[in-house]
Design a protein around this motif. Sequence first.
Motif, PDB file in Angstrom:
ATOM      1  N   UNK A  77      14.708   1.801 -11.665  1.00 17.80           N
ATOM      2  CA  UNK A  77      14.569   2.208 -10.435  1.00 17.80           C
ATOM      3  C   UNK A  77      12.727   1.085 -10.166  1.00 17.80           C
ATOM      4  N   UNK A  78      12.668   0.691  -9.083  1.00 22.10           N
ATOM      5  CA  UNK A  78      10.857  -0.195  -9.033  1.00 22.10           C
ATOM      6  C   UNK A  78      10.162   1.035  -8.993  1.00 22.10           C
ATOM      7  N   UNK A  79       8.839   0.982  -9.491  1.00 23.36           N
ATOM      8  CA  UNK A  79       8.218   1.942  -9.289  1.00 23.36           C
ATOM      9  C   UNK A  79       7.043   2.191  -7.582  1.00 23.36           C
ATOM     10  N   UNK A  80       7.512   3.419  -7.259  1.00 18.65           N
ATOM     11  CA  UNK A  80       7.473   3.168  -5.742  1.00 18.65           C
ATOM     12  C   UNK A  80       5.857   3.555  -5.887  1.00 18.65           C
ATOM     13  N   UNK A  81       4.971   2.935  -4.429  1.00 21.49           N
ATOM     14  CA  UNK A  81       3.783   2.737  -4.217  1.00 21.49           C
ATOM     15  C   UNK A  81       3.788   3.278  -2.648  1.00 21.49           C
ATOM     16  N   UNK A  82       3.322   4.198  -2.278  1.00 20.43           N
ATOM     17  CA  UNK A  82       2.822   5.043  -1.069  1.00 20.43           C
ATOM     18  C   UNK A  82       2.195   4.355  -0.001  1.00 20.43           C
ATOM     19  N   UNK A  83       1.047   4.162  -1.173  1.00 22.83           N
ATOM     20  CA  UNK A  83       0.020   3.369  -0.497  1.00 22.83           C
ATOM     21  C   UNK A  83       0.413   2.130   0.092  1.00 22.83           C
ATOM     22  N   UNK A  84       0.962   0.871  -0.374  1.00 25.72           N
ATOM     23  CA  UNK A  84       1.746   0.178   0.458  1.00 25.72           C
ATOM     24  C   UNK A  84       2.325   0.133   1.712  1.00 25.72           C
ATOM     25  N   UNK A  85       2.828   1.362   2.169  1.00 24.45           N
ATOM     26  CA  UNK A  85       3.360   1.729   3.808  1.00 24.45           C
ATOM     27  C   UNK A  85       2.015   1.697   4.543  1.00 24.45           C
ATOM     28  N   UNK A  86       1.124   1.873   4.770  1.00 27.48           N
ATOM     29  CA  UNK A  86      -0.052   1.841   4.962  1.00 27.48           C
ATOM     30  C   UNK A  86      -1.019   2.878   4.743  1.00 27.48           C
ATOM     31  N   UNK A  87      -1.579   3.023   6.042  1.00 23.95           N
ATOM     32  CA  UNK A  87      -2.258   5.027   6.370  1.00 23.95           C
ATOM     33  C   UNK A  87      -0.855   5.348   7.190  1.00 23.95           C
ATOM     34  N   UNK A  88      -0.878   6.767   6.622  1.00 23.36           N
ATOM     35  CA  UNK A  88      -0.001   7.873   7.009  1.00 23.36           C
ATOM     36  C   UNK A  88      -0.512   8.604   8.584  1.00 23.36           C
ATOM     37  N   UNK A  89       0.745   7.861   9.099  1.00 21.45           N
ATOM     38  CA  UNK A  89       0.533   7.855  10.478  1.00 21.45           C
ATOM     39  C   UNK A  89      -0.440   7.386  11.248  1.00 21.45           C
TER      40      UNK A  89
END
Length: 241
Positions: A77-89
Amino acid sequence: MGPDFRAPDGGPVTRPDTSAPLAPAMQATEATDVLEDAGLLVPVSSGLGVGEESLRVDVDAVDALLANRPVDDRGTPLRYERDAFGQRWADVDRNGCDQRNDVLARDLVDIAMRAERSCVVVAGTLHDAYTGTAIAFERGQDTSALVQIDHVVPLAWAWQHGAADWSFDERQQFANDLANLQAVDGATNSSKSSSGPGEWLPPAAEHSCLYVTRWVFVLDRYALAVGSDDRAVIEDTLTRC
Protein backbone atom coordinates in the motif's frame (compact mmCIF):
# COMPACT_ATOMS: atom_id res chain seq x y z
CA MET A 1 -21.13 -19.71 -5.22
CA GLY A 2 -20.33 -16.04 -4.64
CA PRO A 3 -16.90 -14.64 -3.80
CA ASP A 4 -15.34 -15.31 -0.39
CA PHE A 5 -15.84 -12.11 1.63
CA ARG A 6 -12.69 -11.90 3.78
CA ALA A 7 -10.79 -8.96 5.18
CA PRO A 8 -7.08 -8.52 4.31
CA ASP A 9 -6.15 -9.99 7.73
CA GLY A 10 -8.23 -13.07 7.03
CA GLY A 11 -11.06 -12.12 9.39
CA PRO A 12 -14.75 -11.66 8.60
CA VAL A 13 -16.00 -8.49 7.00
CA THR A 14 -19.20 -6.49 7.26
CA ARG A 15 -21.59 -7.56 4.53
CA PRO A 16 -25.34 -7.42 3.98
CA ASP A 17 -27.74 -10.27 4.45
CA THR A 18 -27.92 -11.70 0.94
CA SER A 19 -30.56 -14.29 1.76
CA ALA A 20 -33.22 -11.86 0.52
CA PRO A 21 -33.28 -10.47 -3.03
CA LEU A 22 -32.23 -6.89 -3.58
CA ALA A 23 -34.97 -4.39 -4.25
CA PRO A 24 -35.38 -4.16 -8.05
CA ALA A 25 -36.39 -0.49 -8.20
CA MET A 26 -35.80 2.74 -6.29
CA GLN A 27 -37.41 6.14 -6.16
CA ALA A 28 -35.81 8.93 -8.14
CA THR A 29 -33.97 11.47 -5.98
CA GLU A 30 -31.60 14.33 -6.57
CA ALA A 31 -28.74 12.01 -5.60
CA THR A 32 -29.63 9.59 -8.41
CA ASP A 33 -29.90 12.26 -11.13
CA VAL A 34 -26.27 12.01 -12.21
CA LEU A 35 -26.52 8.22 -12.56
CA GLU A 36 -29.69 8.49 -14.61
CA ASP A 37 -28.06 11.13 -16.84
CA ALA A 38 -25.15 8.72 -17.37
CA GLY A 39 -27.55 5.98 -18.49
CA LEU A 40 -26.82 3.72 -15.50
CA LEU A 41 -30.33 4.03 -14.06
CA VAL A 42 -33.39 3.73 -16.28
CA PRO A 43 -37.02 4.68 -15.54
CA VAL A 44 -39.55 1.93 -14.98
CA SER A 45 -43.26 2.03 -14.33
CA SER A 46 -43.75 2.23 -10.59
CA GLY A 47 -47.45 1.54 -10.60
CA LEU A 48 -47.89 4.42 -8.18
CA GLY A 49 -49.69 6.72 -10.59
CA VAL A 50 -48.87 9.46 -13.07
CA GLY A 51 -45.72 11.36 -12.21
CA GLU A 52 -44.40 8.71 -9.83
CA GLU A 53 -41.09 7.47 -11.22
CA SER A 54 -39.04 4.47 -10.21
CA LEU A 55 -35.58 3.64 -11.42
CA ARG A 56 -33.80 0.39 -12.11
CA VAL A 57 -30.10 -0.27 -12.57
CA ASP A 58 -29.12 -0.88 -16.19
CA VAL A 59 -26.87 -3.80 -15.36
CA ASP A 60 -25.42 -4.07 -18.87
CA ALA A 61 -24.40 -0.40 -18.83
CA VAL A 62 -22.77 -0.71 -15.41
CA ASP A 63 -20.99 -3.92 -16.43
CA ALA A 64 -19.65 -2.19 -19.53
CA LEU A 65 -18.12 0.63 -17.48
CA LEU A 66 -16.64 -1.80 -14.98
CA ALA A 67 -15.09 -3.88 -17.76
CA ASN A 68 -13.09 -0.84 -18.86
CA ARG A 69 -11.44 -0.37 -15.47
CA PRO A 70 -8.00 -1.97 -15.08
CA VAL A 71 -7.34 -4.31 -12.15
CA ASP A 72 -4.83 -3.10 -9.56
CA ASP A 73 -4.06 -5.52 -6.71
CA ARG A 74 -1.33 -3.43 -5.14
CA GLY A 75 0.96 -5.57 -3.02
CA THR A 76 2.49 -2.74 -0.98
CA PRO A 77 0.00 0.00 0.00
CA LEU A 78 1.05 3.57 -0.71
CA ARG A 79 1.38 5.95 2.22
CA TYR A 80 -1.96 7.73 2.37
CA GLU A 81 -1.96 11.51 2.83
CA ARG A 82 -5.35 13.02 3.68
CA ASP A 83 -4.06 16.59 3.34
CA ALA A 84 -3.29 15.88 -0.32
CA PHE A 85 -7.07 16.02 -0.92
CA GLY A 86 -7.30 19.62 0.31
CA GLN A 87 -9.40 21.15 3.05
CA ARG A 88 -12.31 19.20 4.41
CA TRP A 89 -15.56 20.36 2.84
CA ALA A 90 -14.46 23.05 0.45
CA ASP A 91 -16.95 25.00 -1.67
CA VAL A 92 -15.71 23.61 -4.98
CA ASP A 93 -18.90 24.44 -6.89
CA ARG A 94 -18.70 28.04 -5.62
CA ASN A 95 -22.35 28.26 -4.68
CA GLY A 96 -21.50 29.86 -1.35
CA CYS A 97 -22.07 26.66 0.67
CA ASP A 98 -19.51 24.07 1.66
CA GLN A 99 -20.05 20.53 0.39
CA ARG A 100 -21.05 19.09 3.78
CA ASN A 101 -24.00 21.44 4.06
CA ASP A 102 -24.83 20.92 0.38
CA VAL A 103 -25.11 17.17 1.03
CA LEU A 104 -27.13 17.59 4.22
CA ALA A 105 -29.54 19.90 2.38
CA ARG A 106 -29.82 17.35 -0.45
CA ASP A 107 -30.16 14.14 1.57
CA LEU A 108 -32.18 15.21 4.63
CA VAL A 109 -35.87 16.09 4.74
CA ASP A 110 -37.72 18.58 6.93
CA ILE A 111 -34.53 20.58 7.27
CA ALA A 112 -34.04 23.74 9.30
CA MET A 113 -31.37 26.28 8.44
CA ARG A 114 -29.41 28.43 10.89
CA ALA A 115 -30.97 31.61 9.51
CA GLU A 116 -32.70 32.90 6.41
CA ARG A 117 -30.36 32.65 3.39
CA SER A 118 -27.93 30.60 5.48
CA CYS A 119 -26.23 27.47 4.13
CA VAL A 120 -25.89 25.81 7.53
CA VAL A 121 -28.26 22.91 8.16
CA VAL A 122 -29.05 22.75 11.88
CA ALA A 123 -31.74 20.06 11.94
CA GLY A 124 -33.56 17.55 9.79
CA THR A 125 -34.34 13.88 9.30
CA LEU A 126 -32.17 11.42 7.40
CA HIS A 127 -33.79 8.35 5.88
CA ASP A 128 -30.52 6.47 5.88
CA ALA A 129 -29.93 4.38 2.78
CA TYR A 130 -27.19 2.27 4.38
CA THR A 131 -29.29 1.01 7.32
CA GLY A 132 -32.87 1.66 6.22
CA THR A 133 -33.53 3.65 9.40
CA ALA A 134 -34.64 7.23 10.11
CA ILE A 135 -32.20 9.41 12.05
CA ALA A 136 -33.05 12.75 13.64
CA PHE A 137 -30.23 15.19 12.96
CA GLU A 138 -29.49 18.15 15.19
CA ARG A 139 -26.34 20.19 14.77
CA GLY A 140 -24.24 20.28 17.92
CA GLN A 141 -21.05 19.12 19.56
CA ASP A 142 -22.60 15.90 20.85
CA THR A 143 -25.08 15.25 18.03
CA SER A 144 -23.59 16.24 14.66
CA ALA A 145 -21.63 12.98 14.37
CA LEU A 146 -24.85 10.95 14.34
CA VAL A 147 -25.07 11.87 10.66
CA GLN A 148 -21.82 11.81 8.70
CA ILE A 149 -20.92 12.39 5.06
CA ASP A 150 -19.56 9.26 3.45
CA HIS A 151 -17.21 9.22 0.49
CA VAL A 152 -18.84 6.35 -1.40
CA VAL A 153 -15.44 5.60 -2.92
CA PRO A 154 -13.23 6.39 0.10
CA LEU A 155 -10.31 8.78 -0.22
CA ALA A 156 -7.80 6.28 1.14
CA TRP A 157 -9.08 3.61 -1.27
CA ALA A 158 -8.82 6.03 -4.20
CA TRP A 159 -5.28 6.94 -3.13
CA GLN A 160 -4.24 3.30 -3.54
CA HIS A 161 -5.90 2.96 -6.96
CA GLY A 162 -4.76 6.02 -8.84
CA ALA A 163 -5.36 9.21 -6.84
CA ALA A 164 -1.79 9.29 -5.52
CA ASP A 165 -0.72 10.28 -9.04
CA TRP A 166 -3.28 13.07 -9.46
CA SER A 167 -2.75 16.79 -9.13
CA PHE A 168 -3.84 18.56 -5.96
CA ASP A 169 -6.80 20.14 -7.78
CA GLU A 170 -7.98 16.76 -9.07
CA ARG A 171 -7.85 15.27 -5.58
CA GLN A 172 -9.71 18.20 -4.05
CA GLN A 173 -12.42 17.92 -6.70
CA PHE A 174 -12.75 14.19 -6.02
CA ALA A 175 -13.01 14.73 -2.25
CA ASN A 176 -15.87 17.18 -2.74
CA ASP A 177 -17.72 15.64 -5.70
CA LEU A 178 -21.41 15.44 -4.77
CA ALA A 179 -21.77 12.29 -6.89
CA ASN A 180 -19.41 10.57 -4.45
CA LEU A 181 -20.91 11.96 -1.23
CA GLN A 182 -23.82 10.58 0.80
CA ALA A 183 -25.24 11.54 4.21
CA VAL A 184 -25.38 8.35 6.29
CA ASP A 185 -25.59 6.93 9.77
CA GLY A 186 -22.39 7.93 11.58
CA ALA A 187 -21.67 4.59 13.23
CA THR A 188 -22.18 2.72 9.96
CA ASN A 189 -19.87 5.14 8.16
CA SER A 190 -17.20 4.52 10.79
CA SER A 191 -17.54 0.76 10.37
CA LYS A 192 -17.05 1.11 6.63
CA SER A 193 -13.89 3.20 7.07
CA SER A 194 -11.85 3.00 3.83
CA SER A 195 -13.18 -0.37 2.70
CA GLY A 196 -14.02 -1.24 -0.87
CA PRO A 197 -17.00 -3.42 -1.84
CA GLY A 198 -14.86 -6.54 -1.41
CA GLU A 199 -14.85 -5.87 2.34
CA TRP A 200 -18.03 -3.85 2.94
CA LEU A 201 -21.51 -3.40 1.50
CA PRO A 202 -24.43 -1.52 3.11
CA PRO A 203 -26.21 -3.47 5.88
CA ALA A 204 -29.51 -2.69 4.10
CA ALA A 205 -29.16 -5.15 1.22
CA GLU A 206 -31.81 -3.37 -0.84
CA HIS A 207 -29.40 -0.43 -1.25
CA SER A 208 -26.52 -2.52 -2.59
CA CYS A 209 -27.50 -2.20 -6.27
CA LEU A 210 -27.45 1.59 -6.15
CA TYR A 211 -24.31 1.56 -3.98
CA VAL A 212 -22.20 -0.48 -6.41
CA THR A 213 -23.60 1.48 -9.35
CA ARG A 214 -22.32 4.70 -7.76
CA TRP A 215 -18.99 2.99 -7.18
CA VAL A 216 -18.60 2.07 -10.83
CA PHE A 217 -19.71 5.54 -11.97
CA VAL A 218 -17.06 7.20 -9.77
CA LEU A 219 -14.37 4.73 -10.88
CA ASP A 220 -15.13 5.59 -14.50
CA ARG A 221 -15.42 9.35 -13.92
CA TYR A 222 -11.96 9.47 -12.33
CA ALA A 223 -10.29 6.65 -14.31
CA LEU A 224 -9.52 4.66 -11.16
CA ALA A 225 -8.32 1.07 -11.18
CA VAL A 226 -10.12 -1.56 -9.12
CA GLY A 227 -8.96 -4.49 -7.02
CA SER A 228 -9.98 -7.96 -8.14
CA ASP A 229 -11.86 -8.67 -4.88
CA ASP A 230 -13.83 -5.44 -5.24
CA ARG A 231 -14.59 -6.20 -8.87
CA ALA A 232 -15.82 -9.71 -7.99
CA VAL A 233 -18.23 -8.41 -5.34
CA ILE A 234 -19.54 -5.65 -7.62
CA GLU A 235 -20.16 -8.20 -10.37
CA ASP A 236 -21.85 -10.60 -7.94
CA THR A 237 -24.09 -7.82 -6.62
CA LEU A 238 -25.09 -6.72 -10.12
CA THR A 239 -26.34 -10.24 -10.92
CA ARG A 240 -29.10 -9.62 -8.37
CA CYS A 241 -30.13 -6.14 -9.53
